[in-house]
Design an enzyme around this catalytic site. Sequence first.
Site, short mmCIF file in Angstrom:
data_model
loop_
_atom_site.label_atom_id
_atom_site.label_comp_id
_atom_site.label_asym_id
_atom_site.label_seq_id
_atom_site.Cartn_x
_atom_site.Cartn_y
_atom_site.Cartn_z
N VAL A 68 59.63 57.11 53.95
CA VAL A 68 60.24 55.77 54.13
C VAL A 68 61.70 55.88 54.25
CG1 VAL A 68 60.88 53.79 52.50
CG2 VAL A 68 58.40 54.84 52.45
N ASP A 112 69.78 63.73 50.81
CA ASP A 112 68.63 64.56 50.18
C ASP A 112 68.84 65.74 49.19
OD1 ASP A 112 65.14 64.05 50.86
OD2 ASP A 112 65.99 65.69 49.45
N THR A 135 58.41 52.04 46.55
CA THR A 135 57.28 51.21 45.81
C THR A 135 57.16 51.50 44.40
OG1 THR A 135 55.95 51.27 47.82
CG2 THR A 135 54.70 50.70 45.87
N PHE A 174 56.87 47.92 54.26
CA PHE A 174 55.60 47.64 54.82
C PHE A 174 54.89 48.40 55.82
CE2 PHE A 174 57.04 44.04 52.24
CZ PHE A 174 55.86 43.80 51.25
N ARG A 232 53.40 51.36 58.37
CA ARG A 232 52.40 52.20 58.50
C ARG A 232 52.61 53.45 59.07
NH1 ARG A 232 49.16 48.57 62.30
NH2 ARG A 232 51.51 48.14 62.99
N GLY A 291 34.56 52.27 57.52
CA GLY A 291 34.76 53.66 57.84
C GLY A 291 34.65 54.63 56.84
N CYS A 337 49.74 55.48 50.60
CA CYS A 337 49.92 54.23 50.00
C CYS A 337 48.91 53.67 49.21
CB CYS A 337 50.53 53.07 50.99
SG CYS A 337 52.24 53.79 51.27
C1 UDX Z 1 49.75 51.31 54.56
C2 UDX Z 1 50.00 49.81 54.81
O1 UDX Z 1 49.50 49.25 55.77
C3 UDX Z 1 51.40 49.71 54.79
O2 UDX Z 1 51.87 48.35 54.73
C4 UDX Z 1 52.15 50.21 53.58
O3 UDX Z 1 53.66 50.11 53.55
C5 UDX Z 1 51.66 51.81 53.56
O4 UDX Z 1 50.40 51.80 53.24
P1 UDX Z 1 49.30 53.35 55.87
O5 UDX Z 1 48.73 54.14 54.53
O6 UDX Z 1 50.16 54.23 56.85
O7 UDX Z 1 49.94 51.98 55.56
O8 UDX Z 1 47.99 53.32 56.70
P2 UDX Z 1 47.04 52.16 57.26
O9 UDX Z 1 47.05 51.83 58.63
O10 UDX Z 1 47.33 50.92 56.48
O11 UDX Z 1 45.49 52.77 56.88
C6 UDX Z 1 45.37 53.06 55.47
C7 UDX Z 1 44.09 53.55 55.48
O12 UDX Z 1 42.85 52.63 55.69
C8 UDX Z 1 43.49 54.78 56.48
O13 UDX Z 1 42.77 55.74 55.76
C9 UDX Z 1 42.73 53.97 57.44
O14 UDX Z 1 41.86 54.80 58.05
C10 UDX Z 1 42.14 52.93 56.63
N1 UDX Z 1 41.56 51.65 57.10
C11 UDX Z 1 42.52 50.69 57.71
C12 UDX Z 1 40.11 51.46 57.36
O15 UDX Z 1 39.36 52.31 56.78
N2 UDX Z 1 39.90 50.38 58.04
C13 UDX Z 1 40.79 49.52 58.55
O16 UDX Z 1 40.21 48.48 59.07
C14 UDX Z 1 42.04 49.81 58.29
#
Ligand code: UDX
Length: 448
Positions: A11, A30, A122, A152, A154, A256, A263
């Site tokens: 982040v 850091d 967070t 937020f 990803r 999935g 997160c």
């Molecule tokens: C998430 C949030 O999207 C982000 O806003 C927050 O700040 C941090 O956490 P991230 O963990 O990077 O981001 O990944 P993300 O793309 O959200 O996917 C999270 C998990 O959900 C992954 O394991 C992904 O494979 C899974 N996922 C996501 C599904 O299984 N199905 C989906 O439709 C979407």
Amino acid sequence: MRVAMIGTGYVGLVSGTCFAEFGINVTCIDKDERKINKLLNGEIPIFEPGLDVLVERQTSAGRLKFTTDLETGIAGAQAVFIAVGTPSRREDGHADLSYVYQAAKELAPLLKDYTVIVTKSTVPVGTAREVERIIKEENPDAQFDVASNPEFLREGAAIEDFMRPDRVVIGTDSPRAQDVMRQIYRPLYINETPIVMVAPETSELIKYASNAFLATKITFINEIANLCEKTGANVQQVSKAMGLDGRIGGKFLHAGPGYGGSCFPKDTLALAQIGVKHNAPQTIVEQVITANKNRQEDMAKRIIAAFDGDVKGKTIGILGISFKPNTDDVRDAPSLVVVPMLQQAGANIKAYDPEAREQAEKHFQNVDWKDNAYDVADNADALVILTEWNEFRALSLREIKEKMTQPLLLDFRNIYTEAEIREKGFRYISIGRQEINADSAAALKAAV
Ligand code: UDX
């Protein structure tokens, strides 16, 4: 404008670099000397597409600096962001705030002119107020306000998410701090990105509620997928049609192997704990946590079931180890559950991931690592797609089939269509769609 970013983890580094892109002078701080040295040498300690280019551009322009020294790092900054880690405490799932509070303690005596202290990590409800209390206690004369500003981002799409967010959330009661924060986010403000100004507690909760809701959406569709498998329905069509309802929306409805990452697992656990602490139990979220854990284990069980319950001595090829594509992050990835369960049941594991091998090697033993999908398929009794990396979407299935001892494909991300697989004569197990085996595939082909 000058800001400081304490913590150069995911982040901190992404946010700091993107603020520099806004034209702000940023110093990232850091304690980890190795990390800072790497960054000073132009090396990026995390994998995030496009980040290297931005870091290089901003360091060359002199807008982005790195240091281990807090005092010089925060000198002259109008805002100091705290973006240190908040891992789940092993005992109870609470977010561990010791790094956040330590940072507040250390920076307090160094504050000179008016500064906004921003919590970017967070953090549970009430943390911004606690940071304020700590700074006041350490330095009663300090002129400062505290604001919460959750991210937020990803992984894999972090720069795009930062530059074109759906919204920016700022939690502070102080109009002066609001002004500083508005200035920092000015380029987005001009682009009409909604800037949501709320109290710190609300801001802190928005972050948890958003992530827990998305995790719930995924878990919901995963359970619907189970029902599809039992009834002959197709989950992709179900989620597509559900998503066309504007009240539901199509995003985060892909069934999935269960969610992972840095997160969702951590934030759902923390929210459940916050609920218990404040006597407002988050029972839906508690259920989501349990269902997702079961989901990941269920994936290993499905693979074992495809061999009629016995994978002893079988070679299983795994494609994709990271928790999602475009990242080398394996935290709470389904692979961390699936691979050891298969090994325990006696299977030999071959694996390939385009980026995550180095991270994964810390977690796995006795995995035969390969450099591409075809070497994984060689002599494998089954091939399992665990992560939907783009390069797995266009494999030559003919070549894969020739290399395998038997054509068994378990596609836990539904990246292939039944039609393609039918044509190639695989036994195909996907998510929320009925199993197709080579015989029925041939029959279906003949019928078409
Ligand atoms: C998430 C949030 O999207 C982000 O806003 C927050 O700040 C941090 O956490 P991230 O963990 O990077 O981001 O990944 P993300 O793309 O959200 O996917 C999270 C998990 O959900 C992954 O394991 C992904 O494979 C899974 N996922 C996501 C599904 O299984 N199905 C989906 O439709 C979407």
